[in-house]
Design a protein around this motif. Structure first.
Motif, PDB file in Angstrom:
ATOM      1  N   VAL A 117       0.830  -1.083   0.190  1.00 45.58           N
ATOM      2  CA  VAL A 117       0.301   0.281  -0.060  1.00 45.58           C
ATOM      3  C   VAL A 117       0.929   1.119  -0.151  1.00 45.58           C
ATOM      4  O   VAL A 117       0.690   2.038  -0.943  1.00 45.58           O
ATOM      5  CB  VAL A 117      -0.753  -0.082   1.254  1.00 45.58           C
ATOM      6  N   GLN A 118       1.505   1.203   1.187  1.00 45.57           N
ATOM      7  CA  GLN A 118       2.510   2.311   1.284  1.00 45.57           C
ATOM      8  C   GLN A 118       3.202   2.837  -0.593  1.00 45.57           C
ATOM      9  O   GLN A 118       3.760   3.398  -1.052  1.00 45.57           O
ATOM     10  CB  GLN A 118       3.621   2.447   2.023  1.00 45.57           C
ATOM     11  N   VAL A 139      -8.810  -5.495   4.609  1.00 48.26           N
ATOM     12  CA  VAL A 139      -7.846  -4.778   3.518  1.00 48.26           C
ATOM     13  C   VAL A 139      -8.534  -3.247   3.166  1.00 48.26           C
ATOM     14  O   VAL A 139      -8.563  -2.806   2.869  1.00 48.26           O
ATOM     15  CB  VAL A 139      -8.048  -5.685   1.813  1.00 48.26           C
ATOM     16  N   TYR A 140      -9.810  -3.343   2.872  1.00 48.06           N
ATOM     17  CA  TYR A 140     -10.414  -2.744   2.981  1.00 48.06           C
ATOM     18  C   TYR A 140     -10.720  -1.007   3.628  1.00 48.06           C
ATOM     19  O   TYR A 140     -10.783  -0.575   3.043  1.00 48.06           O
ATOM     20  CB  TYR A 140     -12.651  -2.455   2.376  1.00 48.06           C
ATOM     21  N   GLN A 144      -9.049   2.375   3.293  1.00 44.82           N
ATOM     22  CA  GLN A 144      -9.993   3.627   4.103  1.00 44.82           C
ATOM     23  C   GLN A 144      -8.469   4.476   4.413  1.00 44.82           C
ATOM     24  O   GLN A 144      -9.236   5.975   4.060  1.00 44.82           O
ATOM     25  CB  GLN A 144     -11.257   3.420   4.591  1.00 44.82           C
ATOM     26  N   ALA A 145      -8.164   3.764   5.200  1.00 45.46           N
ATOM     27  CA  ALA A 145      -7.382   4.798   6.505  1.00 45.46           C
ATOM     28  C   ALA A 145      -5.775   5.306   5.380  1.00 45.46           C
ATOM     29  O   ALA A 145      -5.521   6.127   6.176  1.00 45.46           O
ATOM     30  CB  ALA A 145      -6.558   3.661   8.026  1.00 45.46           C
ATOM     31  N   ALA A 151      -8.213   1.327  -6.600  1.00 47.84           N
ATOM     32  CA  ALA A 151      -7.766   0.045  -6.387  1.00 47.84           C
ATOM     33  C   ALA A 151      -8.871  -0.822  -7.275  1.00 47.84           C
ATOM     34  O   ALA A 151      -9.718  -0.753  -7.502  1.00 47.84           O
ATOM     35  CB  ALA A 151      -7.909  -0.122  -4.758  1.00 47.84           C
ATOM     36  N   HIS A 152      -8.208  -2.204  -7.846  1.00 52.29           N
ATOM     37  CA  HIS A 152      -9.111  -3.521  -8.114  1.00 52.29           C
ATOM     38  C   HIS A 152      -9.578  -4.166  -7.089  1.00 52.29           C
ATOM     39  O   HIS A 152      -8.228  -4.867  -7.418  1.00 52.29           O
ATOM     40  CB  HIS A 152      -8.499  -3.499  -9.618  1.00 52.29           C
ATOM     41  N   PHE A 153     -11.095  -4.782  -6.578  1.00 57.00           N
ATOM     42  CA  PHE A 153     -10.498  -6.036  -6.120  1.00 57.00           C
ATOM     43  C   PHE A 153     -10.535  -7.191  -7.440  1.00 57.00           C
ATOM     44  O   PHE A 153     -11.597  -6.961  -8.197  1.00 57.00           O
ATOM     45  CB  PHE A 153     -12.221  -6.019  -5.360  1.00 57.00           C
ATOM     46  N   HIS A 154      -9.807  -8.239  -7.499  1.00 55.47           N
ATOM     47  CA  HIS A 154      -9.737  -8.288  -8.660  1.00 55.47           C
ATOM     48  C   HIS A 154     -10.864  -9.657  -7.441  1.00 55.47           C
ATOM     49  O   HIS A 154     -11.175 -11.020  -8.215  1.00 55.47           O
ATOM     50  CB  HIS A 154      -8.797  -9.707  -8.476  1.00 55.47           C
TER      51      HIS A 154
END
Length: 157
Positions: A117-118, A139-140, A144-145, A151-154
């Motif tokens: 994420v970073q 993950v969600y 948000q945080a 983002a693409h949720f596969h």
């Protein structure tokens, strides 16, 4: 049409396959990576087919955790080849059930995900996500945080 998620590094006869896909109207593929080796392979394929392949580099959460050496080398690859990658992926959380992993291992996968994420934030790249069952809310929450907007949720159940 674009295939939004393909493990292209695992295919053989790439040129034949690309021609076949193009015959059926596919104009590009998002090629995700599963580890350091496939990240290099995806980059190599991107260099050979720059107008067809949209490259992503990452560590698939259903694979063993990368060694610190591989993770360091992956970061070097990203810093030197940023312009050739369009996303970070496939990344996420592996568990199918809350009790599927020892808590220590789950924490390690979560730490790796947060590192991805970073990296996505650092290079202004979207994330290509694998978030199964109980991993999806986690993950969600992290998206948000960390104010991730792309983002693409596969794999989302």
């Amino acid at each position: 049409m674009i295939d939004a998620h393909l493990h292209l590094a695992e295919y053989s006869n790439i040129l034949e396959r690309i021609k076949h896909w193009q015959d059926y109207g596919i104009t590009g593929v998002v090629a995700v990576s599963t580890d350091l080796t496939s990240s290099y392979r995806t980059l190599e394929l991107k260099s050979r087919y720059p107008n067809f392949i949209i490259a992503a580099a990452g560590f698939h959460p259903e694979h063993p955790l990368p060694s610190s050496r591989d993770l360091h080398e992956w970061h070097d690859l990203m810093s030197h080849e940023t312009s050739h990658f369009s996303a970070i992926g496939e990344v996420g959380m592996p568990q199918y059930r809350e009790d599927a992993f020892h808590p220590y291992v789950k924490e390690q996968y979560e730490a790796l995900f947060l590192e991805m994420v970073q990296t996505a934030k650092t290079y202004h790249l979207p994330l290509l996500l694998h978030a199964v069952h109980t991993g999806a809310p986690l993950v969600y929450r992290h998206l948000q945080a960390h104010k991730i907007k792309k983002a693409h949720f596969h794999w989302f159940k």
